[in-house]
Write a protein that holds these residues in place. Sequence first.
Motif, PDB file in Angstrom:
ATOM      1  N   LEU A 223      43.713  74.646  25.686  1.00 13.78           N
ATOM      2  CA  LEU A 223      44.734  73.600  25.808  1.00 13.78           C
ATOM      3  C   LEU A 223      44.812  73.077  27.237  1.00 13.78           C
ATOM      4  CD1 LEU A 223      47.540  75.218  23.624  1.00 13.78           C
ATOM      5  CD2 LEU A 223      46.332  73.079  23.109  1.00 13.78           C
ATOM      6  N   LEU A 224      44.725  73.987  28.207  1.00 11.97           N
ATOM      7  CA  LEU A 224      44.748  73.565  29.608  1.00 11.97           C
ATOM      8  C   LEU A 224      43.538  72.698  29.935  1.00 11.97           C
ATOM      9  CD1 LEU A 224      45.873  76.888  31.375  1.00 11.97           C
ATOM     10  CD2 LEU A 224      47.268  74.868  30.891  1.00 11.97           C
ATOM     11  N   LEU A 225      42.409  73.064  29.391  1.00 14.93           N
ATOM     12  CA  LEU A 225      41.185  72.298  29.625  1.00 14.93           C
ATOM     13  C   LEU A 225      41.314  70.878  29.082  1.00 14.93           C
ATOM     14  CD1 LEU A 225      38.215  72.381  30.638  1.00 14.93           C
ATOM     15  CD2 LEU A 225      37.577  73.099  28.331  1.00 14.93           C
ATOM     16  N   GLN A 226      42.011  70.739  27.949  1.00 16.05           N
ATOM     17  CA  GLN A 226      42.185  69.430  27.319  1.00 16.05           C
ATOM     18  C   GLN A 226      43.359  68.640  27.908  1.00 16.05           C
ATOM     19  OE1 GLN A 226      39.887  68.321  25.298  1.00 16.05           O
ATOM     20  NE2 GLN A 226      38.846  70.312  25.384  1.00 16.05           N
ATOM     21  N   GLY A 227      44.069  69.259  28.841  1.00 17.51           N
ATOM     22  CA  GLY A 227      45.192  68.568  29.464  1.00 17.51           C
ATOM     23  C   GLY A 227      46.483  68.649  28.671  1.00 17.51           C
ATOM     24  N   GLU A 228      46.549  69.496  27.654  1.00 15.53           N
ATOM     25  CA  GLU A 228      47.760  69.657  26.830  1.00 15.53           C
ATOM     26  C   GLU A 228      48.689  70.672  27.503  1.00 15.53           C
ATOM     27  OE1 GLU A 228      48.444  67.881  24.345  1.00 15.53           O
ATOM     28  OE2 GLU A 228      46.536  66.997  23.721  1.00 15.53           O
ATOM     29  N   ARG A 248      47.672  90.232  32.787  1.00 15.97           N
ATOM     30  CA  ARG A 248      46.565  90.205  31.841  1.00 15.97           C
ATOM     31  C   ARG A 248      46.323  88.775  31.357  1.00 15.97           C
ATOM     32  NH1 ARG A 248      46.642  94.059  26.712  1.00 15.97           N
ATOM     33  NH2 ARG A 248      48.074  92.522  25.827  1.00 15.97           N
ATOM     34  N   LEU A 249      47.406  88.033  31.125  1.00 15.39           N
ATOM     35  CA  LEU A 249      47.278  86.649  30.677  1.00 15.39           C
ATOM     36  C   LEU A 249      46.553  85.810  31.716  1.00 15.39           C
ATOM     37  CD1 LEU A 249      47.869  84.254  28.853  1.00 15.39           C
ATOM     38  CD2 LEU A 249      50.182  84.162  29.814  1.00 15.39           C
ATOM     39  N   ILE A 250      46.978  85.905  32.961  1.00 12.90           N
ATOM     40  CA  ILE A 250      46.343  85.079  34.000  1.00 12.90           C
ATOM     41  C   ILE A 250      44.915  85.542  34.262  1.00 12.90           C
ATOM     42  CG2 ILE A 250      47.159  86.442  35.973  1.00 12.90           C
ATOM     43  CD1 ILE A 250      46.827  82.597  35.763  1.00 12.90           C
ATOM     44  N   THR A 251      44.647  86.841  34.085  1.00 14.26           N
ATOM     45  CA  THR A 251      43.285  87.341  34.242  1.00 14.26           C
ATOM     46  C   THR A 251      42.354  86.736  33.196  1.00 14.26           C
ATOM     47  OG1 THR A 251      44.003  89.452  35.201  1.00 14.26           O
ATOM     48  CG2 THR A 251      41.821  89.407  34.199  1.00 14.26           C
ATOM     49  N   THR A 252      42.837  86.656  31.957  1.00  7.29           N
ATOM     50  CA  THR A 252      42.040  86.054  30.892  1.00  7.29           C
ATOM     51  C   THR A 252      41.801  84.571  31.164  1.00  7.29           C
ATOM     52  OG1 THR A 252      42.950  87.604  29.280  1.00  7.29           O
ATOM     53  CG2 THR A 252      41.881  85.651  28.402  1.00  7.29           C
ATOM     54  N   LEU A 253      42.845  83.876  31.616  1.00  2.00           N
ATOM     55  CA  LEU A 253      42.726  82.436  31.891  1.00  2.00           C
ATOM     56  C   LEU A 253      41.755  82.165  33.038  1.00  2.00           C
ATOM     57  CD1 LEU A 253      46.469  81.331  31.552  1.00  2.00           C
ATOM     58  CD2 LEU A 253      44.633  81.055  29.880  1.00  2.00           C
ATOM     59  N   THR A 254      41.874  82.926  34.114  1.00  2.00           N
ATOM     60  CA  THR A 254      40.967  82.713  35.252  1.00  2.00           C
ATOM     61  C   THR A 254      39.537  83.112  34.881  1.00  2.00           C
ATOM     62  OG1 THR A 254      41.597  84.897  36.124  1.00  2.00           O
ATOM     63  CG2 THR A 254      42.721  82.982  37.044  1.00  2.00           C
ATOM     64  N   LYS A 309      41.580  76.371  40.657  1.00  2.00           N
ATOM     65  CA  LYS A 309      42.421  76.505  41.851  1.00  2.00           C
ATOM     66  C   LYS A 309      43.874  76.772  41.461  1.00  2.00           C
ATOM     67  CE  LYS A 309      39.707  73.669  45.061  1.00  2.00           C
ATOM     68  NZ  LYS A 309      39.673  72.393  45.826  1.00  2.00           N
ATOM     69  N   LYS A 310      44.353  76.023  40.450  1.00  3.21           N
ATOM     70  CA  LYS A 310      45.733  76.198  40.012  1.00  3.21           C
ATOM     71  C   LYS A 310      45.955  77.618  39.471  1.00  3.21           C
ATOM     72  CE  LYS A 310      46.779  71.384  38.833  1.00  3.21           C
ATOM     73  NZ  LYS A 310      48.080  71.259  39.515  1.00  3.21           N
ATOM     74  N   LEU A 311      45.014  78.102  38.684  1.00  2.49           N
ATOM     75  CA  LEU A 311      45.158  79.433  38.096  1.00  2.49           C
ATOM     76  C   LEU A 311      45.139  80.526  39.165  1.00  2.49           C
ATOM     77  CD1 LEU A 311      42.895  79.003  34.939  1.00  2.49           C
ATOM     78  CD2 LEU A 311      45.398  79.071  35.014  1.00  2.49           C
ATOM     79  N   ASN A 331      53.049  75.075  38.934  1.00  3.64           N
ATOM     80  CA  ASN A 331      51.685  74.693  39.306  1.00  3.64           C
ATOM     81  C   ASN A 331      50.969  73.866  38.241  1.00  3.64           C
ATOM     82  OD1 ASN A 331      50.811  76.156  41.993  1.00  3.64           O
ATOM     83  ND2 ASN A 331      52.159  77.543  40.892  1.00  3.64           N
ATOM     84  N   LEU A 332      51.200  74.166  36.975  1.00  2.00           N
ATOM     85  CA  LEU A 332      50.514  73.422  35.928  1.00  2.00           C
ATOM     86  C   LEU A 332      51.107  72.038  35.715  1.00  2.00           C
ATOM     87  CD1 LEU A 332      49.895  76.236  33.283  1.00  2.00           C
ATOM     88  CD2 LEU A 332      48.254  75.257  34.902  1.00  2.00           C
ATOM     89  N   LEU A 333      52.400  71.880  35.997  1.00  2.00           N
ATOM     90  CA  LEU A 333      53.034  70.577  35.824  1.00  2.00           C
ATOM     91  C   LEU A 333      52.819  69.658  37.013  1.00  2.00           C
ATOM     92  CD1 LEU A 333      56.436  71.583  34.179  1.00  2.00           C
ATOM     93  CD2 LEU A 333      54.515  70.404  33.105  1.00  2.00           C
ATOM     94  N   THR A 334      52.366  70.218  38.120  1.00  2.00           N
ATOM     95  CA  THR A 334      52.113  69.424  39.315  1.00  2.00           C
ATOM     96  C   THR A 334      50.742  68.778  39.229  1.00  2.00           C
ATOM     97  OG1 THR A 334      53.437  70.961  40.626  1.00  2.00           O
ATOM     98  CG2 THR A 334      51.981  69.466  41.841  1.00  2.00           C
ATOM     99  N   GLU A 335      50.728  67.471  39.304  1.00  2.00           N
ATOM    100  CA  GLU A 335      49.472  66.720  39.262  1.00  2.00           C
ATOM    101  C   GLU A 335      48.612  67.151  38.097  1.00  2.00           C
ATOM    102  OE1 GLU A 335      47.545  67.203  42.991  1.00  2.00           O
ATOM    103  OE2 GLU A 335      49.163  66.345  44.141  1.00  2.00           O
ATOM    104  N   SER A 336      49.243  67.291  36.915  1.00  2.00           N
ATOM    105  CA  SER A 336      48.525  67.777  35.741  1.00  2.00           C
ATOM    106  C   SER A 336      47.447  66.810  35.273  1.00  2.00           C
ATOM    107  CB  SER A 336      49.507  68.049  34.590  1.00  2.00           C
ATOM    108  OG  SER A 336      50.178  66.854  34.231  1.00  2.00           O
TER     109      SER A 336
END
Length: 342
Positions: A223-228, A248-254, A309-311, A331-336
């Motif tokens: 979803l983040l990749l698609q901009g959602e 663990r969540l942020i580790t998976t995302l990064t 970078k955001k992650l 961070n995700l809502l800034t300059e999304s």
Amino acid sequence: MPIHLIWGDDYEGSNREIEGIIQTLIDPAWKSFNYSQIDGNDPKQNFRALEEVQSAPLGNGNRIVLVRRSPFCNACSIELANKLEQTIKLIPDNTYLILNNSNKPDKRLKTTKLIQKSIQSNPLSTEKSFVLPLPWDLNGQRNLVKNIARNLNLKINHATIDLIVESIGSDSSLINTELQKLALLSEASNDNLNTNGEQEITKNLVEKLIQNNSTNALDIASLLLQGEIIIALNKIKSLLDSGEPSLRLITTLTGQARGWLWVNLLDSEGNQDVKEIAKLIGIANPKRIFVIRKQIQGKSFEKLLGLMKKLLIIEALIKSGTNPMDAFKDNLLTESKIMTNS
């Protein structure tokens, strides 16, 4: 004169080793008298450590002097080196000096040579390293899981190790926590102990406990990749509210974002060998490269780098104590727009 030299950037692994030594050697009733923790960044405290380590323990058990951020094998002054040389022969057999630093010992230093020589000549002394593997070091990540499982007296096969690596990565703390949860789940479901008294962790157990949440995290990454961003944030909140560890969540995302970056970069250089790409990235299953290629189709390197970078900023904020949901939102809502489709 027992000495334990413990070094490496795996802070959780180092701390588990240190805590194990303390629990083994110190009588809890006498801990306030026989245990000292010294800050090696303070020159005065280093000299104090060398004074204390010459004293025998009071009451029962042993004495331990722990020097965090120890300078003795990395940046030792001449005065401190001379004091160590005088002291090391005077340490009683039931007093232990623990030297801990994130950096590898500098073997060129006189103090390092002195300490390592003392360790080699004393069966009660040890040198242990706890170094986190690099993101692309698949074998290193496997060995990390294997070593933690061994310390927990758990039996685990290669396929299960690979699944844990893919789901968690090289976060030593999370691996240790999840393996303990898996051990409890295994014990509750059956008494699956082998002849050595080891609890077996199966691939099926990992899929039940870890990979379900990991899959949700991978959905969020897509979803983040698609901009959602809003949909992704709602799913992140739902996962955190249900007890999913934020690290663990942020580790998976990064980890997912890092894989996208690597595949994009290697593809742009004309590398088409999926096995070689998987090995470079640290992905156990080369077939995942085809999935990643499909995911990042039409995405520029700049957009993938912006997400990464955001992650990484979010990860740093969470580790520094920021509320996880606030870190994600701020961070995700800034300059999304940087993560929207081109």
